[in-house]
Design a protein around this motif. Sequence first.
Motif, mmCIF file in Angstrom:
data_model
loop_
_atom_site.group_PDB
_atom_site.id
_atom_site.type_symbol
_atom_site.label_atom_id
_atom_site.label_comp_id
_atom_site.label_asym_id
_atom_site.label_seq_id
_atom_site.Cartn_x
_atom_site.Cartn_y
_atom_site.Cartn_z
ATOM 1 N N VAL A 11 0.844 -1.199 0.000
ATOM 2 C CA VAL A 11 0.000 0.000 0.000
ATOM 3 C C VAL A 11 0.876 1.245 0.000
ATOM 4 N N ARG A 12 1.909 1.251 0.847
ATOM 5 C CA ARG A 12 2.832 2.396 0.913
ATOM 6 C C ARG A 12 3.470 2.647 -0.458
ATOM 7 N N GLU A 13 3.907 1.576 -1.091
ATOM 8 C CA GLU A 13 4.551 1.699 -2.402
ATOM 9 C C GLU A 13 3.566 2.216 -3.456
ATOM 10 N N ALA A 14 2.363 1.654 -3.477
ATOM 11 C CA ALA A 14 1.360 2.087 -4.450
ATOM 12 C C ALA A 14 0.986 3.551 -4.233
ATOM 13 N N LEU A 15 0.861 3.957 -2.984
ATOM 14 C CA LEU A 15 0.532 5.348 -2.689
ATOM 15 C C LEU A 15 1.655 6.266 -3.152
ATOM 16 N N GLY A 16 2.882 5.846 -2.951
ATOM 17 C CA GLY A 16 4.033 6.644 -3.373
ATOM 18 C C GLY A 16 4.126 6.806 -4.884
ATOM 19 N N GLU A 17 3.543 5.885 -5.619
ATOM 20 C CA GLU A 17 3.566 5.956 -7.087
ATOM 21 C C GLU A 17 2.370 6.724 -7.650
ATOM 22 N N THR A 18 1.488 7.203 -6.763
ATOM 23 C CA THR A 18 0.274 7.894 -7.181
ATOM 24 C C THR A 18 0.474 9.393 -7.062
ATOM 25 N N THR A 52 -1.848 8.350 10.288
ATOM 26 C CA THR A 52 -1.643 8.544 11.723
ATOM 27 C C THR A 52 -0.157 8.699 12.052
ATOM 28 N N GLU A 53 0.668 7.937 11.365
ATOM 29 C CA GLU A 53 2.117 7.962 11.623
ATOM 30 C C GLU A 53 2.838 9.079 10.881
ATOM 31 N N GLY A 54 2.125 9.858 10.053
ATOM 32 C CA GLY A 54 2.754 10.970 9.342
ATOM 33 C C GLY A 54 3.398 10.597 8.030
ATOM 34 N N ASP A 55 3.191 9.382 7.556
ATOM 35 C CA ASP A 55 3.774 8.971 6.282
ATOM 36 C C ASP A 55 2.846 9.257 5.109
ATOM 37 N N ALA A 56 1.616 9.660 5.405
ATOM 38 C CA ALA A 56 0.649 10.031 4.371
ATOM 39 C C ALA A 56 -0.160 11.206 4.878
ATOM 40 N N ASP A 57 -0.553 12.054 3.952
ATOM 41 C CA ASP A 57 -1.469 13.136 4.264
ATOM 42 C C ASP A 57 -2.873 12.627 4.023
ATOM 43 N N SER A 58 -3.814 13.139 4.784
ATOM 44 C CA SER A 58 -5.207 12.740 4.634
ATOM 45 C C SER A 58 -6.073 13.981 4.644
ATOM 46 N N LEU A 59 -7.085 13.993 3.807
ATOM 47 C CA LEU A 59 -8.054 15.068 3.826
ATOM 48 C C LEU A 59 -9.425 14.518 3.473
ATOM 49 N N GLN A 60 -10.433 15.249 3.850
ATOM 50 C CA GLN A 60 -11.813 14.873 3.550
ATOM 51 C C GLN A 60 -12.267 15.705 2.363
ATOM 52 N N ARG A 61 -12.832 15.027 1.374
ATOM 53 C CA ARG A 61 -13.382 15.731 0.214
ATOM 54 C C ARG A 61 -14.691 15.060 -0.143
ATOM 55 N N GLU A 62 -15.744 15.836 -0.058
ATOM 56 C CA GLU A 62 -17.081 15.329 -0.357
ATOM 57 C C GLU A 62 -17.390 14.079 0.456
ATOM 58 N N GLY A 63 -17.018 14.106 1.752
ATOM 59 C CA GLY A 63 -17.336 13.019 2.660
ATOM 60 C C GLY A 63 -16.453 11.793 2.536
ATOM 61 N N GLU A 64 -15.421 11.860 1.733
ATOM 62 C CA GLU A 64 -14.544 10.707 1.521
ATOM 63 C C GLU A 64 -13.127 11.065 1.955
ATOM 64 N N SER A 65 -12.453 10.132 2.602
ATOM 65 C CA SER A 65 -11.053 10.341 2.963
ATOM 66 C C SER A 65 -10.183 10.094 1.747
ATOM 67 N N LEU A 66 -9.284 11.021 1.491
ATOM 68 C CA LEU A 66 -8.315 10.887 0.410
ATOM 69 C C LEU A 66 -6.924 10.925 1.026
ATOM 70 N N TYR A 67 -6.004 10.219 0.400
ATOM 71 C CA TYR A 67 -4.650 10.067 0.947
ATOM 72 C C TYR A 67 -3.612 10.379 -0.113
ATOM 73 N N ARG A 68 -2.449 10.808 0.377
ATOM 74 C CA ARG A 68 -1.328 11.132 -0.498
ATOM 75 C C ARG A 68 -0.047 10.870 0.276
ATOM 76 N N ALA A 69 0.907 10.255 -0.372
ATOM 77 C CA ALA A 69 2.215 10.079 0.267
ATOM 78 C C ALA A 69 2.789 11.467 0.525
ATOM 79 N N CYS A 70 3.374 11.653 1.687
ATOM 80 C CA CYS A 70 3.920 12.972 1.983
ATOM 81 C C CYS A 70 5.382 12.859 2.373
ATOM 82 N N THR A 71 5.981 14.030 2.473
ATOM 83 C CA THR A 71 7.365 14.104 2.892
ATOM 84 C C THR A 71 7.416 13.799 4.373
ATOM 85 N N PRO A 72 7.972 12.660 4.767
ATOM 86 C CA PRO A 72 7.953 12.304 6.181
ATOM 87 C C PRO A 72 8.753 13.288 7.032
#
Length: 141
Positions: A11-18, A52-72
């Motif tokens: 999951v971490r790898e796939a998120l990092g490629e997105t 939760t651990e700070g390795d991904a950013d999370s935001l709510q958009r239209e009631g759905e959680s979206l995630y993005r790999a972030c700079t740790p």
Amino acid sequence: MKRNTWQREAVREALGETDGFVSAQALHATMKGSGSEVGLATVYRALADLATEGDADSLQREGESLYRACTPGSHHHHLICRRCGTTAEIAADAVETWARDVAAEHGFTQPQHVVDVFGYCANCTRALAAERLAPPPPETH
């Protein structure tokens, strides 16, 4: 800290490629399309843990959680296009100062905050302007 499993690493790898923010369902579909056997529930859990651990950013958009790999390890904010989802990490020193000052004024310590700025990226701004200038499509009956 949760232990790393091969599923979580996938999951971490796939998120990092997105690029940009992605939902758990969209990420799962991409992973499945690449032959991954990681289940949707595992993707949801892994993304929540990464956020939760700070390795991904999370935001709510239209009631759905979206995630993005972030700079740790770096506290940052985002500019997010409301149309295409393009995202840029930004520093906001004025926001940091304001958050500390407001917290102190009210007797709070160790303030934490999340700031996401939504707008239209340059490409979407041009596309929206072009759409406004274009004549409406002919009516079909």
